[in-house]
Design a protein around this motif. Sequence first.
Motif, PDB file in Angstrom:
ATOM      1  N   PRO A   1       0.827  -1.217   0.000  1.00 51.79           N
ATOM      2  CA  PRO A   1       0.000   0.000   0.000  1.00 51.79           C
ATOM      3  C   PRO A   1       0.859   1.265   0.000  1.00 51.79           C
ATOM      4  CG  PRO A   1      -0.838  -1.589   1.602  1.00 51.79           C
ATOM      5  CD  PRO A   1       0.489  -2.111   1.124  1.00 51.79           C
ATOM      6  N   ASP A   2       1.995   1.213   0.704  1.00 52.02           N
ATOM      7  CA  ASP A   2       2.884   2.368   0.726  1.00 52.02           C
ATOM      8  C   ASP A   2       3.447   2.623  -0.660  1.00 52.02           C
ATOM      9  OD1 ASP A   2       4.322   4.372   2.516  1.00 52.02           O
ATOM     10  OD2 ASP A   2       6.023   3.421   1.521  1.00 52.02           O
ATOM     11  N   CYS A   3       3.802   1.556  -1.354  1.00 50.36           N
ATOM     12  CA  CYS A   3       4.324   1.715  -2.717  1.00 50.36           C
ATOM     13  C   CYS A   3       3.261   2.294  -3.639  1.00 50.36           C
ATOM     14  CB  CYS A   3       4.812   0.372  -3.255  1.00 50.36           C
ATOM     15  SG  CYS A   3       5.375   0.444  -4.975  1.00 50.36           S
ATOM     16  N   VAL A   4       2.031   1.825  -3.503  1.00 50.35           N
ATOM     17  CA  VAL A   4       0.941   2.329  -4.339  1.00 50.35           C
ATOM     18  C   VAL A   4       0.776   3.840  -4.145  1.00 50.35           C
ATOM     19  CG1 VAL A   4      -1.571   2.328  -4.613  1.00 50.35           C
ATOM     20  CG2 VAL A   4      -0.326   0.167  -4.546  1.00 50.35           C
ATOM     21  N   MET A   5       0.836   4.281  -2.891  1.00 50.70           N
ATOM     22  CA  MET A   5       0.681   5.709  -2.647  1.00 50.70           C
ATOM     23  C   MET A   5       1.869   6.498  -3.191  1.00 50.70           C
ATOM     24  SD  MET A   5      -1.401   6.105   0.902  1.00 50.70           S
ATOM     25  CE  MET A   5      -2.079   7.638   0.273  1.00 50.70           C
ATOM     26  N   GLN A   6       3.061   5.966  -3.020  1.00 48.81           N
ATOM     27  CA  GLN A   6       4.240   6.653  -3.554  1.00 48.81           C
ATOM     28  C   GLN A   6       4.227   6.680  -5.084  1.00 48.81           C
ATOM     29  OE1 GLN A   6       6.563   8.420  -2.173  1.00 48.81           O
ATOM     30  NE2 GLN A   6       6.220   8.030   0.000  1.00 48.81           N
ATOM     31  N   LEU A   7       3.736   5.618  -5.701  1.00 48.89           N
ATOM     32  CA  LEU A   7       3.573   5.625  -7.159  1.00 48.89           C
ATOM     33  C   LEU A   7       2.600   6.726  -7.571  1.00 48.89           C
ATOM     34  CD1 LEU A   7       3.368   1.865  -8.265  1.00 48.89           C
ATOM     35  CD2 LEU A   7       5.045   3.569  -9.013  1.00 48.89           C
ATOM     36  N   GLY A   8       1.534   6.882  -6.766  1.00 50.47           N
ATOM     37  CA  GLY A   8       0.577   7.949  -7.046  1.00 50.47           C
ATOM     38  C   GLY A   8       1.227   9.321  -6.983  1.00 50.47           C
ATOM     39  N   PHE A   9       2.095   9.536  -5.987  1.00 48.74           N
ATOM     40  CA  PHE A   9       2.767  10.834  -5.854  1.00 48.74           C
ATOM     41  C   PHE A   9       3.687  11.102  -7.046  1.00 48.74           C
ATOM     42  CE2 PHE A   9       2.620   9.762  -1.063  1.00 48.74           C
ATOM     43  CZ  PHE A   9       1.287  10.132  -0.997  1.00 48.74           C
ATOM     44  N   GLN A  10       4.425  10.071  -7.474  1.00 43.78           N
ATOM     45  CA  GLN A  10       5.324  10.232  -8.622  1.00 43.78           C
ATOM     46  C   GLN A  10       4.536  10.480  -9.902  1.00 43.78           C
ATOM     47  OE1 GLN A  10       8.654  10.419  -8.499  1.00 43.78           O
ATOM     48  NE2 GLN A  10       8.535  10.169  -6.273  1.00 43.78           N
ATOM     49  N   ALA A  11       3.469   9.704 -10.083  1.00 36.82           N
ATOM     50  CA  ALA A  11       2.667   9.842 -11.305  1.00 36.82           C
ATOM     51  C   ALA A  11       1.992  11.207 -11.367  1.00 36.82           C
ATOM     52  CB  ALA A  11       1.624   8.723 -11.366  1.00 36.82           C
ATOM     53  N   ALA A  12       1.522  11.699 -10.217  1.00 39.42           N
ATOM     54  CA  ALA A  12       0.863  13.011 -10.185  1.00 39.42           C
ATOM     55  C   ALA A  12       1.844  14.115 -10.566  1.00 39.42           C
ATOM     56  CB  ALA A  12       0.284  13.264  -8.790  1.00 39.42           C
ATOM     57  N   TYR A  13       3.053  14.055 -10.021  1.00 42.99           N
ATOM     58  CA  TYR A  13       4.040  15.083 -10.339  1.00 42.99           C
ATOM     59  C   TYR A  13       4.439  15.002 -11.815  1.00 42.99           C
ATOM     60  CZ  TYR A  13       7.793  18.424  -9.728  1.00 42.99           C
ATOM     61  OH  TYR A  13       8.584  19.547  -9.834  1.00 42.99           O
ATOM     62  N   HIS A  14       4.622  13.786 -12.299  1.00 44.95           N
ATOM     63  CA  HIS A  14       4.994  13.613 -13.710  1.00 44.95           C
ATOM     64  C   HIS A  14       3.887  14.107 -14.629  1.00 44.95           C
ATOM     65  CE1 HIS A  14       5.601  11.139 -17.465  1.00 44.95           C
ATOM     66  NE2 HIS A  14       6.805  11.671 -17.308  1.00 44.95           N
ATOM     67  N   LEU A  15       2.643  13.878 -14.228  1.00 43.88           N
ATOM     68  CA  LEU A  15       1.506  14.328 -15.035  1.00 43.88           C
ATOM     69  C   LEU A  15       1.494  15.845 -15.146  1.00 43.88           C
ATOM     70  CD1 LEU A  15      -1.026  13.097 -16.454  1.00 43.88           C
ATOM     71  CD2 LEU A  15      -2.285  13.558 -14.346  1.00 43.88           C
ATOM     72  N   LEU A  16       1.853  16.531 -14.054  1.00 45.93           N
ATOM     73  CA  LEU A  16       1.833  17.996 -14.045  1.00 45.93           C
ATOM     74  C   LEU A  16       3.071  18.617 -14.666  1.00 45.93           C
ATOM     75  CD1 LEU A  16       0.426  18.726 -10.454  1.00 45.93           C
ATOM     76  CD2 LEU A  16      -0.772  19.019 -12.629  1.00 45.93           C
ATOM     77  N   HIS A  17       4.231  18.005 -14.449  1.00 43.27           N
ATOM     78  CA  HIS A  17       5.491  18.661 -14.827  1.00 43.27           C
ATOM     79  C   HIS A  17       6.313  17.886 -15.859  1.00 43.27           C
ATOM     80  CE1 HIS A  17       4.956  21.673 -11.667  1.00 43.27           C
ATOM     81  NE2 HIS A  17       4.599  20.690 -10.869  1.00 43.27           N
TER      82      HIS A  17
END
Length: 653
Positions: free
Chosen positions: A464-480
Motif C-alpha cells: 500500500p505504501d508503494c501504491v501511494m508513492q507511485l501515485g505521488f510520482q505519477a501526479a508530479y509527472h503528469l503535471l510537470h
Amino acid sequence: MYALNNCLNKNLCIKNITQRSYASKSKTIRDINYQYLQKSKVPTLHFQKSLPRLPIPELKKSSERYIRALRPLLTDDQFNEATKRTGTFVNNEGKVLQEKLIAKDKANKHTSYISDYWFDLYLRDRKPLPINYNPLIVFQNDTRQAYNNQLIRSTNLLISAVRFMESLRVQILEPAVFHMNPKKSNTPLFKTVTGMLPEAVSWYGAYLFKAFPLDMSQFVGLFGATRIPLLNKDKIFRDPNSRHVLVQKGGNFYIFNVFDSDGNLLSPSEMLANLNRIIDDNAPPAEYPLGILTCQDRNEWAKQRAHLEETGNKDVLNKIDSAIFNLVLDDEILGDSKHGLLKTYLHGDGLNRWFDKSFSVIVTGDGVAGINFEHSWGDGVAVLRFFEDIYAETTKKPFVHPDTKPASSNITVNKLDFKLDDKSRQFVEKAKKEYKEWYESLSIDYTLYEGLTKGACKKYEVSPDCVMQLGFQAAYHLLHGNFVGTYESCSTSAFKHGRTETMRPCTEKTKAFCEALHSNKASQGELSAMMQECSKYHSELVKQAAMGQGFDRHLFALMKIAEDNNLPRPAFFDSYEYNFLNKSILSTSTLSSPSVMGGGFGPVCTEGFGIGYSAFPDKLGAAVTSYKSHNNSSEYVEALNKSFTDITKIIST
C-alpha cells in the motif's frame, strides 16, 4: 533524568509506586490505579541497554545506493559526471572520513553515530518552527458526540496525558516493541520471559520471539520541555519534575498544578473544575499575544526573548518552558471542514499558540483535538505512541463524563501576566503582520480516495505504501513531465538512539512505470507487471532504510566529520547532483493508525510539496501543502486522484 529513574527491576518500581502513594498516613490516599495509565511488569527502559547500535554502512554500498537514487533524476551526461565524482570521493576523501566516523562511533557506544548531528541540524536551523518543522496529527473524533464537548474532551485528554507521564516517570510504561506476529509474541509469556532476563541481554530474548524492542530515549523529551531560542543555535530545556500544565485561551496564558500537595494526581472533577474556570474566564483576547513571537526566525525570536527577560518576564517565561505540556483551547468551530482542520493544526493564526513547547494538544470549540509538536527533540514514533495510548483511554475509559460535576476544591488556576514595554508591543505587531502574510501564502488541500483500500493493495500483493508513492510520482509527472528528489521518512528506532533514515521512492522502476502509464502505449498486463516490480523494489528499500542501510544519513555524517576535523569540504557535497537529490521537492511521511484522522506538515522548500499520507482500511488519504508562488496543491491533488484512479484500474483488471 527522572526522579525515579533508578527503577532497575519491576520489584523496585512497584516499591517506589507504593512509597509515593502511601508513604504517610497523614497524606490523602488515592486510588493507585488512577495515578498511572499503565503498570507494566517489564520496566519501560528494560530493553534500552541491549538495543543494537545503528550500523555505519559500508562506504562502497552507500555510494552504490546513492548512484541508483540519482539515475531517474539526471540526464545521461549528468549521471556519468555524477558517477565519476562519486568514485573520486569514495577512493579519496571518503576513505579518510569513513575511518574517522567509525573511530568516533566506537568511542561513543552509548549513542548512535547520527544522533548528535541530527539534534545539531535541527537546533542550528534559523527558519521558523511552524510550517517548516512542526508537524500535525489530529485525533479521530469520539464516536459518542457528547464526549466531543471542548471541556469534557480537554479534561479527559489532560488526565490521560498526565497518567502517561507518571507511568513514564516511574518506568512502568509498557516498553515500545514491534511484534512481527503480535498473536504469538505480544503475550504474558513474552513479558514474563523477557522481564526476567538481565537488561544486558533482554533484547536477545525478545528477538527469539520475533519481537523487536524500540529505542525509547526520545520519550524523555515529551514532558516539561521547550525549545529555547538562542542566537545561532537553540537549546532544549527540560524540567523532569514539572507539576503544572500550561493552558492557552484567546492568546492568554494560564497554569495550574495537576498534582495536589501530597503529590497525587488531581481527581477528575478537580481537573474539570480547573479547566472550567479557564473556559469561563471572561478575559478578552490578549491585546498583545506573545505566542506569535514563536512563529518567527529563530535569531529574531532569540533577541526578542532576551529583551522580554531583561524587562521582567523571566519567571513567567520559565513557567511556560517548564510546563508539562501546552493545552490550547481554540474558539474555532471546524465542523466538517478538512481545510480548516489542516490550517488550524498546522499553523493557525499564531495568536493562541506556543510553537516552542515539545507538543501542544489543541482542542477546538467543537471538540476536535490534535497535536502540533516541535521536532528537534524527537520523531513521530514517540509522539504517535503517546497519541495512540491517550486516544484509546479517552474513548474507551474516560474519567470525565457529560454528567460529571466540577469540584469546588484544589482550583489553583493562575493567569500569567507579562510586563510589556513599547518595544515588546512592537515585536508582537510586526510578527502578527509577517506571520499572516506567510501562512496565507500556503496552498493546502487534501484527498480521501475511496476507490482503493489498504486491503485491496495487499490482496493484489503490492505494498500500500508503494501504491501511494507511485501515485505521488505519477501526479508530479503528469503535471510537470519530469522527476524530482523525493523524501520518504523511515524510522530507525529499532536501534539505540536511532532517528530516521531517508527512503528514496523515486527509482528507475517507478520512472518507467509513470512514463508507460502516461504514454498510453503499455497494456494493462504490462503495467501490472511493472507495478509488481516497483512494489518489490520499494519494499527492499524500506527494509534497507529501517535497518540503517540507507545512504542519506551516512553521507551527511561524513560531511559533518569533515567539519569536526577542520578538513576541506569535499567537492562531492557541493555538486549539482547531491544538492538536486537533497532538495526534497516531494517530501512525504506516513502515519497510519485507527486513532489518526489526519496528519501533515509544510513543504520543506519553497518549490516543493509537503505530503502527509495514510493508507486507511477503507480509503487512501493525503494532505498536501505547497507555496502558492510555486505550486497549487489543489492541482496536485486533482492529478493525484487521477493517478489513484489509473492505478485502481490496473489492480482491478
